[in-house]
Write an enzyme that holds these catalytic residues in place. Structure first.
Site, PDB file in Angstrom:
ATOM      1  N   GLN A  69       0.771  -1.188  -0.228  1.00 20.21           N
ATOM      2  CA  GLN A  69       0.060   0.017   0.008  1.00 20.21           C
ATOM      3  C   GLN A  69       0.649   1.224  -0.127  1.00 20.21           C
ATOM      4  O   GLN A  69       1.065   1.946  -1.026  1.00 20.21           O
ATOM      5  CB  GLN A  69      -1.041  -0.112   1.219  1.00 20.21           C
ATOM      6  CG  GLN A  69      -2.008   1.033   1.046  1.00 20.21           C
ATOM      7  CD  GLN A  69      -3.239   0.636   1.738  1.00 20.21           C
ATOM      8  OE1 GLN A  69      -3.559  -0.497   2.371  1.00 20.21           O
ATOM      9  NE2 GLN A  69      -4.305   1.705   1.965  1.00 20.21           N
ATOM     10  N   ASP A  70       1.348   1.714   1.200  1.00 22.82           N
ATOM     11  CA  ASP A  70       2.323   2.725   1.070  1.00 22.82           C
ATOM     12  C   ASP A  70       3.733   2.238   1.836  1.00 22.82           C
ATOM     13  O   ASP A  70       3.454   1.312   2.479  1.00 22.82           O
ATOM     14  CB  ASP A  70       1.826   3.975   1.563  1.00 22.82           C
ATOM     15  CG  ASP A  70       1.433   4.185   2.905  1.00 22.82           C
ATOM     16  OD1 ASP A  70       1.133   2.984   3.579  1.00 22.82           O
ATOM     17  OD2 ASP A  70       0.995   5.264   3.559  1.00 22.82           O
TER      18      ASP A  70
END
Length: 231
Positions: A69-70
């Site tokens: 995701q990040d």
């Protein structure tokens, strides 16, 4: 941000993504990052490491895609490969669960580090769909433009490569399924390896052995998931 020599990007990716650097979203993203830095905010990973996933795994060498995701938002953790941390940094909880599944699936001993560079070097594209983050502020750069860039990466690799394995762990990664040609690629889905969800199906998924079986069936060398020691 333009696709010229100011950005260190592996040549095959630079060519495939050249048009993206001229898109309005990229101009807005560049401006956002410049403003954040000017305001004294610490951004991870460090600038030279932002494109590490692409620079480590040329387009024509990709065999497996793992989506994150990040980046990790703690000091010294993120270095541009999803789920991986820099040498000397303890493996975060989700990565520990990945190691537990590797042990169960392939009887690979759990390593004493969290540095996954050797997977990237073998053709595992380890891509965070948002490629930067603010220190101690998860998802701070979500919806700032990276999603358009990384969606295009997923589309390009799906189009260009003949037989890939996509590992999509959790709802966010699975939302990218629409970008993948499932008629030629193997798409493996599971809950996220986070401690909040891993027990609901990640532990026991067998994705690592299934990946190698698919690669071998298509004439590709399997991934050596066993990590070398970090000196």
């Amino acid at each position: 941000m333009t696709a010229d020599d100011r950005i260190k990007l592996e040549p095959s990716w630079k060519e495939a993504l050249r048009a993206e650097f001229d898109q309005p979203y990229m101009t807005e993203l560049r401006t956002f990052l410049q403003q954040e830095r000017a305001a004294g905010k610490e951004i991870y990973p460090p600038g030279p490491m932002i494109f590490n996933a692409l620079n480590s795994t040329p387009l024509d060498k990709v065999k497996v895609v793992i989506l994150g995701q990040d980046p990790y938002h703690g000091p010294g953790q993120a270095h541009g490969l999803c789920f991986s941390v820099q040498p000397g940094v303890p493996a975060p909880p989700s990565l520990v669960n990945i190691y537990k599944e590797l042990k169960r699936d392939l009887n690979i001993d759990i390593p004493n580090h969290g540095y996954l560079q050797s997977w990237a070097d073998q053709g595992v594209l380890m891509l965070n769909t948002t490629m930067t983050v603010e220190r101690a502020n998860a998802n701070a750069h979500k919806d700032k433009g990276w999603q358009f860039f990384t969606d295009r990466i997923i589309e390009v690799v799906s189009q260009k490569q003949p037989h890939l394995v996509f590992m999509l762990w959790g709802a966010h990664a699975q939302s990218k399924q629409k970008l993948i040609d499932a008629t030629k690629h193997l798409v493996l889905t599971s809950v996220h390896p986070s401690p909040l969800s891993a027990y609901r199906g990640f532990l026991g998924c067998g994705h690592f052995s299934r990946t190698n079986k698919f690669l071998e069936q298509n004439g590709e060398a399997p991934i050596e998931w066993r990590l070398p020691p970090v000196v």
